[in-house]
Design a protein around this motif. Structure first.
Motif, PDB file in Angstrom:
ATOM      1  N   LEU A 231       2.701  51.673  -7.186  1.00  0.00           N
ATOM      2  CA  LEU A 231       2.507  50.485  -8.387  1.00  0.00           C
ATOM      3  C   LEU A 231       2.652  50.971  -9.616  1.00  0.00           C
ATOM      4  CD1 LEU A 231      -0.744  52.152  -6.425  1.00  0.00           C
ATOM      5  CD2 LEU A 231      -0.015  49.373  -6.710  1.00  0.00           C
ATOM      6  N   GLY A 232       2.436  50.464 -10.718  1.00  0.00           N
ATOM      7  CA  GLY A 232       2.659  50.143 -11.876  1.00  0.00           C
ATOM      8  C   GLY A 232       2.686  51.642 -12.371  1.00  0.00           C
ATOM      9  N   MET A 233       3.222  52.105 -13.244  1.00  0.00           N
ATOM     10  CA  MET A 233       2.921  53.800 -13.897  1.00  0.00           C
ATOM     11  C   MET A 233       3.403  53.495 -15.592  1.00  0.00           C
ATOM     12  SD  MET A 233       1.235  55.716 -11.439  1.00  0.00           S
ATOM     13  CE  MET A 233       0.760  53.745 -10.988  1.00  0.00           C
ATOM     14  N   GLY A 234       2.551  53.916 -15.869  1.00  0.00           N
ATOM     15  CA  GLY A 234       3.861  53.725 -17.380  1.00  0.00           C
ATOM     16  C   GLY A 234       2.150  53.560 -18.578  1.00  0.00           C
ATOM     17  N   ASP A 235       3.021  53.193 -20.340  1.00  0.00           N
ATOM     18  CA  ASP A 235       2.004  53.333 -21.324  1.00  0.00           C
ATOM     19  C   ASP A 235       2.015  51.586 -21.376  1.00  0.00           C
ATOM     20  OD1 ASP A 235       2.363  55.869 -20.942  1.00  0.00           O
ATOM     21  OD2 ASP A 235       3.961  55.753 -21.889  1.00  0.00           O
ATOM     22  N   GLN A 236       0.818  51.341 -22.225  1.00  0.00           N
ATOM     23  CA  GLN A 236       0.154  50.491 -23.027  1.00  0.00           C
ATOM     24  C   GLN A 236      -0.031  50.474 -23.990  1.00  0.00           C
ATOM     25  OE1 GLN A 236      -1.153  48.268 -19.107  1.00  0.00           O
ATOM     26  NE2 GLN A 236       0.993  46.896 -18.947  1.00  0.00           N
ATOM     27  N   LYS A 237      -0.227  49.447 -25.019  1.00  0.00           N
ATOM     28  CA  LYS A 237      -0.501  49.637 -26.715  1.00  0.00           C
ATOM     29  C   LYS A 237      -0.943  48.666 -27.051  1.00  0.00           C
ATOM     30  CE  LYS A 237      -0.441  52.272 -30.733  1.00  0.00           C
ATOM     31  NZ  LYS A 237       0.331  53.735 -31.133  1.00  0.00           N
ATOM     32  N   ILE A 238      -2.518  48.545 -27.718  1.00  0.00           N
ATOM     33  CA  ILE A 238      -2.334  47.224 -28.398  1.00  0.00           C
ATOM     34  C   ILE A 238      -2.689  47.558 -29.612  1.00  0.00           C
ATOM     35  CG2 ILE A 238      -3.461  44.869 -28.450  1.00  0.00           C
ATOM     36  CD1 ILE A 238      -3.826  45.043 -25.510  1.00  0.00           C
ATOM     37  N   THR A 239      -2.716  47.056 -30.718  1.00  0.00           N
ATOM     38  CA  THR A 239      -3.567  47.630 -32.094  1.00  0.00           C
ATOM     39  C   THR A 239      -3.619  46.066 -32.645  1.00  0.00           C
ATOM     40  OG1 THR A 239      -1.217  48.084 -33.341  1.00  0.00           O
ATOM     41  CG2 THR A 239      -1.996  49.253 -31.741  1.00  0.00           C
ATOM     42  N   ALA A 240      -4.602  46.025 -33.524  1.00  0.00           N
ATOM     43  CA  ALA A 240      -4.491  45.157 -34.514  1.00  0.00           C
ATOM     44  C   ALA A 240      -5.017  46.014 -35.684  1.00  0.00           C
ATOM     45  CB  ALA A 240      -5.833  43.879 -34.313  1.00  0.00           C
ATOM     46  N   LYS A 241      -4.416  45.184 -36.939  1.00  0.00           N
ATOM     47  CA  LYS A 241      -4.673  45.470 -38.442  1.00  0.00           C
ATOM     48  C   LYS A 241      -6.799  45.390 -38.415  1.00  0.00           C
ATOM     49  CE  LYS A 241      -3.727  46.190 -43.233  1.00  0.00           C
ATOM     50  NZ  LYS A 241      -2.919  45.677 -44.356  1.00  0.00           N
ATOM     51  N   GLN A 242      -6.548  44.093 -38.503  1.00  0.00           N
ATOM     52  CA  GLN A 242      -7.953  43.065 -38.632  1.00  0.00           C
ATOM     53  C   GLN A 242      -8.499  41.308 -38.246  1.00  0.00           C
ATOM     54  OE1 GLN A 242      -9.390  41.429 -42.331  1.00  0.00           O
ATOM     55  NE2 GLN A 242      -9.587  43.429 -43.644  1.00  0.00           N
ATOM     56  N   VAL A 243      -9.632  41.855 -37.512  1.00  0.00           N
ATOM     57  CA  VAL A 243     -10.116  41.033 -36.730  1.00  0.00           C
ATOM     58  C   VAL A 243     -11.376  40.717 -37.963  1.00  0.00           C
ATOM     59  CG1 VAL A 243     -10.970  39.750 -34.808  1.00  0.00           C
ATOM     60  CG2 VAL A 243      -9.692  41.413 -34.923  1.00  0.00           C
ATOM     61  N   ALA A 244     -11.285  38.922 -38.346  1.00  0.00           N
ATOM     62  CA  ALA A 244     -12.842  38.836 -39.125  1.00  0.00           C
ATOM     63  C   ALA A 244     -13.129  37.535 -38.709  1.00  0.00           C
ATOM     64  CB  ALA A 244     -12.025  38.978 -40.506  1.00  0.00           C
ATOM     65  N   ILE A 245     -14.407  37.541 -39.105  1.00  0.00           N
ATOM     66  CA  ILE A 245     -15.756  36.781 -38.639  1.00  0.00           C
ATOM     67  C   ILE A 245     -16.292  35.826 -40.114  1.00  0.00           C
ATOM     68  CG2 ILE A 245     -17.141  35.022 -37.185  1.00  0.00           C
ATOM     69  CD1 ILE A 245     -16.325  37.075 -34.866  1.00  0.00           C
ATOM     70  N   ASN A 246     -15.675  34.962 -40.465  1.00  0.00           N
ATOM     71  CA  ASN A 246     -15.989  33.850 -41.405  1.00  0.00           C
ATOM     72  C   ASN A 246     -16.902  32.760 -41.468  1.00  0.00           C
ATOM     73  OD1 ASN A 246     -15.838  32.221 -44.131  1.00  0.00           O
ATOM     74  ND2 ASN A 246     -15.283  34.104 -45.265  1.00  0.00           N
ATOM     75  N   VAL A 247     -18.250  32.756 -41.823  1.00  0.00           N
ATOM     76  CA  VAL A 247     -18.866  31.100 -41.625  1.00  0.00           C
ATOM     77  C   VAL A 247     -19.591  31.208 -42.704  1.00  0.00           C
ATOM     78  CG1 VAL A 247     -21.347  30.572 -41.017  1.00  0.00           C
ATOM     79  CG2 VAL A 247     -19.533  32.260 -39.797  1.00  0.00           C
TER      80      VAL A 247
END
Length: 509
Positions: A231-247
């Motif tokens: 089975l898969g062992m290890g590390d994962q990472k996701i980052t985002a500086k900014q998520v914006a919704i503009n109307v």
């Protein structure tokens, strides 16, 4: 003269040796293509079983120093049900292969490490992806440069080109992305690291407003390998500086500093893992709603049992999937749920522990927190099936501990910000928020779910051996269920009738 003749002879010999080696490694590469395609199809069946597609290679042209081949994704005739590609549709990659031991493409980069081949891949403009090439103005959206070692391991740099496309009111602006990927020959180790600086999608919503969603500075990384239980062992990472919704030109919501980290490891018997989520700031229409974090841990998952669960579940799910359109969707969902429940005891073999420590939300007035730990029971040999829901809970649950703390000023601040969004003035929103939080605290105390201490709404819950302790009050599981009409038990009679709700002020027009 003799020295010149020797030098020329050496060059000729080296050239002949290089030519022979290039021809030989090109032949080796051709012989391994079937194996690589088989591995890819195995992964498709594992992760995309409902897609109904397969990978083949066509038009292989081998020369001394380089070759060309088409890798094609197409509909799998053996698959049943709806498929991701129609019969005759193709998604094809054109691959140009420079043979080793010193591929020209690697020499251009001053990479002198001997390798079997260097491969340049581009998406082919076929009818199935015609619309995509219209968006990219005729260019391949994806291209990759890969180095394949003699061991069969692959190192690749994958590029997704920038895109700026508009059709009517819809617009896509993508800054491009780059991924570095390393894959072992037997897929036992896979690592990648990628990033993209921007993605902006603009479209018209159902009310005719222009809605823009933007994502900036996205990065992803993963480093996994197969452990002793395959089975898969290890590390994962996701980052985002900014998520914006503009109307219509106004910021509706902004999420800043989002990250997800996961880590999974193993010992001789068990698998353990952790997920960590963080959000630095949430702003709605310019109002600061605070920041949050969540940490989830799992431990004592029996590795052999988890592998058995994965194999059995996937096998049974594939058998059900092969029935395709012959089975009603509602029946399919129910049978999938039944398969999960039937195999769930395998996951309980090691007596797993699941904990949330903490789930928290923080603003300028304080920080709320929730912690939870659930210890599950391992199934006992010759255990009699549970006849009632409370018996089932007793069999599965060994211990539960939960604690909730909500500072009153912190909750009031969130309610105040919510009131401002509804159009109340700052003073009206503050007054309404105080009433709401006080009402919530009173209701929690009335139903004995919470207490009020040190200007904080609190709740504590403990369960073990069929006994429950809720905010210091001890009772059996059946008595606890009777308080709320759970498990088929009747609700306890109300001792106190709540007062009539206070009138809520209407926001000024």
């Amino acid at each position: 003269m003799k020295k010149s003749l020797v030098a020329v002879s050496v060059i000729v010999i080296l050239g002949a040796a290089w030519t022979g080696a290039a021809w030989y490694t090109g032949k080796q590469f051709e012989q391994r293509m079937g194996e690589m395609v088989a591995n890819a199809n195995s992964q498709i069946q594992t992760y995309l079983p409902k897609a109904g597609i397969k990978l083949v290679y066509q038009d292989y042209q081998r020369n001394i120093f380089s070759s060309k081949v088409r890798y094609v994704l197409q509909a799998d005739p053996a698959a049943k049900g709806e498929k991701a590609l129609k019969e005759g549709d193709e998604i094809a990659f054109i691959e140009t292969i420079d043979h080793g031991p010193f591929p020209f493409a690697q020499l251009k980069k001053f990479n002198l490490i001997p390798s079997m081949a260097s491969v340049h891949s581009e998406l082919e403009n076929t009818p199935a992806v015609k619309g995509l090439f219209e968006i990219t103005k005729g260019k391949s959206l994806i291209n990759a440069d890969s180095r394949i070692s003699y061991s069969g391991d692959t190192s690749s740099t994958v590029n997704i080109i920038p895109v700026d496309f508009q059709k009517n009111a819809s617009k896509l602006q993508f800054g491009g992305a780059t991924f570095d990927v390393d894959i072992a020959k037997d897929l036992s180790k896979i690592s990648f690291d990628g990033s993209s600086n921007s993605l902006i999608v603009t479209s018209q919503n159902q009310w005719g407003q222009l809605e823009k969603i933007s994502l900036s500075d996205l990065s992803m990384s993963s480093n996994t390998s197969k452990g002793k239980f395959q089975l898969g062992m290890g590390d994962q990472k996701i980052t985002a500086k900014q998520v914006a919704i503009n109307v219509d030109g106004k910021d509706s919501a902004v999420l800043e500093g989002f990250s997800l980290n996961s880590t999974f490891g193993e010992d001789d018997k068990n698998i353990h893992g952790q997920f960590d989520y963080t959000l630095d700031a949430l702003k709605i229409q310019g109002n600061d709603f605070g920041s949050g974090k969540l940490s989830i841990k799992v431990d004592r998952i029996d590795g052999a049992a988890l592998k058995q669960f994965s194999d059995v579940y996937n096998q049974q799910a594939m058998q059900l999937l092969q029935q395709g359109e012959q089975i009603d969707p509602a029946v399919y969902q129910q049978e999938m749920a039944d398969i999960l429940v039937q195999n769930l005891p395998l996951l309980l073999k090691g007596g797993p522990v699941i904990s949330v420590n903490p789930l928290s939300w923080k603003n300028a007035k304080g920080e709320s927190s929730f912690t939870l730990q659930v210890d599950l029971n391992a199934p006992q040999p010759n255990q009699a099936p549970a006849q009632t829901e409370d018996q089932l809970i007793s069999q599965w649950l060994k211990k539960v501990d939960a604690t909730l703390i909500i500072p009153v000023p912190m909750a009031t601040e969130i309610a105040t910000q919510s009131g401002k969004l509804q159009g109340y003035s700052a003073e009206e929103a503050q007054k309404l928020a105080e009433q709401q939080v006080q009402g919530l605290a009173a209701m929690g105390q009335m139903f004995k779910l919470t207490t009020l201490k040190d200007d904080a709404i609190r709740s504590s819950f403990h369960y073990a051996d069929n006994q429950v302790e809720l905010n210091g009050q001890k009772m059996t599981l059946q008595e606890f269920a009777g308080l709320f009409g759970l498990l088929g038990a009747p609700s306890a009679p109300e001792e106190v009738q709540p007062d009539e709700p206070e009138s809520v002020p209407v926001p000024a027009q």
